[in-house]
Scaffold this motif. Structure first.
Motif, PDB file in Angstrom:
ATOM      1  N   TYR A 159       0.853  -1.189   0.000  1.00 44.12           N
ATOM      2  CA  TYR A 159       0.000   0.000   0.000  1.00 44.12           C
ATOM      3  C   TYR A 159       0.886   1.234   0.000  1.00 44.12           C
ATOM      4  N   PHE A 160       0.272   2.365  -0.355  1.00 47.99           N
ATOM      5  CA  PHE A 160       1.049   3.603  -0.438  1.00 47.99           C
ATOM      6  C   PHE A 160       0.997   4.395   0.863  1.00 47.99           C
ATOM      7  N   ARG A 161       0.615   3.731   1.934  1.00 48.92           N
ATOM      8  CA  ARG A 161       0.600   4.367   3.249  1.00 48.92           C
ATOM      9  C   ARG A 161       1.298   3.450   4.247  1.00 48.92           C
ATOM     10  N   ALA A 163       0.614   2.780   7.521  1.00 43.87           N
ATOM     11  CA  ALA A 163      -0.159   1.940   8.448  1.00 43.87           C
ATOM     12  C   ALA A 163      -0.422   0.555   7.854  1.00 43.87           C
ATOM     13  N   GLN A 164      -0.901   0.544   6.619  1.00 46.53           N
ATOM     14  CA  GLN A 164      -1.241  -0.733   5.999  1.00 46.53           C
ATOM     15  C   GLN A 164       0.011  -1.554   5.686  1.00 46.53           C
ATOM     16  N   TYR A 202       1.283  -5.418  -5.266  1.00 43.93           N
ATOM     17  CA  TYR A 202       0.246  -5.117  -4.283  1.00 43.93           C
ATOM     18  C   TYR A 202      -0.351  -6.434  -3.797  1.00 43.93           C
ATOM     19  N   PHE A 208      -9.355 -10.093   1.804  1.00 45.06           N
ATOM     20  CA  PHE A 208     -10.175  -9.673   0.670  1.00 45.06           C
ATOM     21  C   PHE A 208      -9.346  -9.769  -0.607  1.00 45.06           C
ATOM     22  N   LEU A 209     -10.053  -9.712  -1.749  1.00 43.82           N
ATOM     23  CA  LEU A 209      -9.369  -9.873  -3.036  1.00 43.82           C
ATOM     24  C   LEU A 209      -8.765  -8.545  -3.479  1.00 43.82           C
ATOM     25  N   PRO A 210      -7.803  -8.589  -4.390  1.00 45.07           N
ATOM     26  CA  PRO A 210      -7.212  -7.334  -4.876  1.00 45.07           C
ATOM     27  C   PRO A 210      -8.170  -6.582  -5.801  1.00 45.07           C
ATOM     28  N   PRO A 211      -7.962  -5.256  -5.930  1.00 45.97           N
ATOM     29  CA  PRO A 211      -8.762  -4.478  -6.881  1.00 45.97           C
ATOM     30  C   PRO A 211      -8.315  -4.744  -8.308  1.00 45.97           C
ATOM     31  N   LYS A 212      -8.994  -4.102  -9.253  1.00 42.44           N
ATOM     32  CA  LYS A 212      -8.535  -4.178 -10.633  1.00 42.44           C
ATOM     33  C   LYS A 212      -7.132  -3.579 -10.716  1.00 42.44           C
ATOM     34  N   ILE A 216      -5.819   0.293  -9.350  1.00 40.93           N
ATOM     35  CA  ILE A 216      -4.959   0.501  -8.177  1.00 40.93           C
ATOM     36  C   ILE A 216      -3.570   0.978  -8.619  1.00 40.93           C
ATOM     37  N   GLN A 219      -3.756   4.659  -8.797  1.00 39.67           N
ATOM     38  CA  GLN A 219      -3.757   5.216  -7.440  1.00 39.67           C
ATOM     39  C   GLN A 219      -2.345   5.237  -6.865  1.00 39.67           C
ATOM     40  N   ARG A 262     -15.098 -16.920  -0.853  1.00 39.29           N
ATOM     41  CA  ARG A 262     -14.948 -15.761  -1.746  1.00 39.29           C
ATOM     42  C   ARG A 262     -14.066 -16.129  -2.944  1.00 39.29           C
TER      43      ARG A 262
ATOM     44  N   GLN B  67     -16.446  -4.545   2.539  1.00 35.95           N
ATOM     45  CA  GLN B  67     -15.607  -5.468   1.754  1.00 35.95           C
ATOM     46  C   GLN B  67     -15.273  -4.867   0.390  1.00 35.95           C
ATOM     47  N   LEU B  70     -12.603  -2.068   0.599  1.00 40.02           N
ATOM     48  CA  LEU B  70     -11.250  -2.609   0.808  1.00 40.02           C
ATOM     49  C   LEU B  70     -10.750  -3.256  -0.480  1.00 40.02           C
ATOM     50  N   GLN B  71     -11.651  -3.992  -1.136  1.00 40.54           N
ATOM     51  CA  GLN B  71     -11.267  -4.689  -2.364  1.00 40.54           C
ATOM     52  C   GLN B  71     -10.983  -3.727  -3.509  1.00 40.54           C
ATOM     53  N   GLN B  72     -11.545  -2.531  -3.436  1.00 42.94           N
ATOM     54  CA  GLN B  72     -11.264  -1.537  -4.480  1.00 42.94           C
ATOM     55  C   GLN B  72     -10.024  -0.722  -4.156  1.00 42.94           C
ATOM     56  N   GLY B  73      -9.381  -1.010  -3.029  1.00 42.40           N
ATOM     57  CA  GLY B  73      -8.138  -0.316  -2.691  1.00 42.40           C
ATOM     58  C   GLY B  73      -8.311   0.886  -1.797  1.00 42.40           C
ATOM     59  N   GLU B  77      -9.085   5.171   6.544  1.00 46.69           N
ATOM     60  CA  GLU B  77      -9.249   6.623   6.722  1.00 46.69           C
ATOM     61  C   GLU B  77     -10.283   7.155   5.727  1.00 46.69           C
TER      62      GLU B  77
END
Lengths: 347, 110
Positions: A159-161, A163-164, A202, A208-212, A216, A219, A262, B67, B70-73, B77
């Motif tokens: 992630y780009f932060r 905390a995560q 990423y 949970f699953l990754p985004p497209k 991302i 982003q 899932r 969900q 989170l899954q969309q990134g 915050e």
């Protein structure tokens, strides 16, 4: 820094225990039945375009999701003799890509020799880098070495932060990763026209699953450049595989059943047809051959009559080998698919 | 404890199609079109849905769109700020009705 499951004596340090949990009925159909319904069982290789060499489990980090259960307490690393067998096998073929992984592969004393030999054979070399290794005093010249040999760097950054990233990879890892990325950028990595590829990975920080991938990636590009002045080439989304430490997390957090369902519900036949094991050959630290790095960690070597050790490398028999599959394979076939080079389909 | 809401019911949503498949299909086609990438990204739409889920206080929607976000990134915050937007609009909606209260009180009072 945490210890590996093995050092803690946890039951999930055992591949057999992981397979026992994964094979138990739990609200999702067996992977092989799902593949059969998609006319993809049994699955066969289509050739070898990637030789993925896992040079060992030694790492300077102990990430919470690590499928290798790697860490500073793991001492299993590839010997020079086995590394030589890998190069000998490579020289017999025209496999274009050598993908070196670990652990932190750079900590293996034979890493640089492997890179030099594979490059001398004219192959494209990938280093799967955790970034913080570039800041270790013992690796002060590593970034320059990689650049000099035009090694593609595929670096983990969930992630780009902070905390995560730190939640997954350990306290302080994000800040060090940014410092390492700046070091790579300064050498030309991630910049157009240099030929020095810097790709990021990423992994979802949770169940949970990754985004497209394209979404991302944009982003990440925007945030890393805006906040830190860091640039890179591509972002690869990789689904967390329900094995080893991520499996431990899923079970401890009560997410195992939901996550597996899932993954199974998101089964995508197009992704299943394009899984990386069909074009990858994976070599373990001791020279054992596998269809992928995940099978390697579950101690599921090549089967169905294929050679099982790099010393017995036989391209003809390996090119069309039957792939070993089990329920963890749902991790590569969900949604847009997942591989060491990110999504395998466009959604 | 007996309750009207069960988490496992979320996955039974499609059973609503059994009573009237035609309307269900139309709803689903519309729903999927709404959430597809358009002038807004899928990530932005999921954040809006999360805020609306809180405004309408639907536990199924909160589960599903937490969900989805989170899954969309999205990160916690951003998701918290989306919930605050819902809270501000709900709170503001209550408060702005105070004008009605004031109008009535003014009319009745000497």
């Amino acid at each position: 820094m945490g210890q590996s499951l093995k050092a803690q004596g946890r039951p999930l340090a055992s591949a057999a225990e992981q397979l026992r949990i994964l094979s138990a009925p739990n609200g999702f159909p067996p992977f092989e039945r799902t593949m059969a319904e998609a006319n993809l069982f049994p699955l066969h290789a289509t050739g070898i375009t990637v030789l993925q060499i896992n040079v060992g489990k030694l790492c300077n980090q102990t990430c919470a999701h690590c499928h290798v259960d790697a860490g500073p307490d793991r001492k299993e690393i590839m010997s020079r003799e086995t590394a030589e067998l890998c190069i000998r096998a490579l020289a017999q073929t025209d496999i274009p890509v050598v993908d070196i992984t670990g652990g932190a592969p750079e900590l293996n004393p034979n890493f640089r020799w492997l890179v030099e030999q594979a490059r001398a054979l004219g192959r494209h070399v990938i280093d799967r880098c955790n970034l913080t290794v570039l800041l270790l005093p013992s690796q002060a010249d590593l970034a320059e070495f990689l650049a000099r040999h035009e090694v593609e760097v595929i670096a983990s950054l969930p992630y780009f932060r902070a905390a995560q990233t730190d939640a997954q990879r350990g306290p302080g890892v994000f800040d060090k990763s940014i410092e390492a990325l700046r070091k790579l950028n300064a050498l030309g990595y991630g910049k157009e026209g240099t030929g020095l590829l810097l790709n990021l990975v990423y992994n979802p920080v949770g169940a949970f699953l990754p985004p497209k991938q394209e979404a991302i990636e944009k982003q990440f590009q925007r945030e890393l450049e805006r906040q830190f002045g860091v640039v890179f080439n591509r972002l690869y989304t990789i689904t967390n595989m329900p094995i080893s430490r991520f499996l431990e997390f899923l079970l401890a957090s009560g997410n195992y059943e939901g996550y597996m369902q899932r993954l199974a519900n998101a089964f995508n036949p197009a992704a299943a047809a394009g899984v990386m094991c069909r074009y990858t050959l994976s070599v373990g630290w001791d020279g054992t051959l596998y269809d992928c790095d995940f099978n390697q960690m579950l101690e599921l070597p090549l089967s169905h009559g294929a050679p099982q050790h790099i010393r017995d490398f036989d391209a003809a028999r390996l090119h069309t080998r039957r792939i070993v599959t089990a329920n963890h394979c749902y991790g590569c076939t969900a949604g847009a698919g997942s591989s060491c080079a990110g999504a395998t389909t466009k959604t | 404890m007996e309750t009207y809401y069960h988490p496992q019911d979320l996955s039974k949503f499609a059973e609503m199609g059994k009573g009237n498949p035609e309307l269900w299909e139309k709803f689903l086609a519309y729903y999927n079109a709404v959430f597809a990438e358009g002038a807004l990204t899928e990530r932005e739409k999921a954040l809006i849905a999360l805020a609306v889920a809180h405004a309408v206080q639907c536990p199924y929607c909160i589960d599903a769109y937490t969900q989805a976000c989170l899954q969309q990134g999205s990160n916690i915050e951003e998701m918290t700020e989306a919930v605050h937007v819902a809270c501000a609009i709900r709170g503001g909606a209550a408060l702005v009705h105070g004008v009605q209260m004031r109008n009535v009180a003014q009319k009745l009072s000497m």
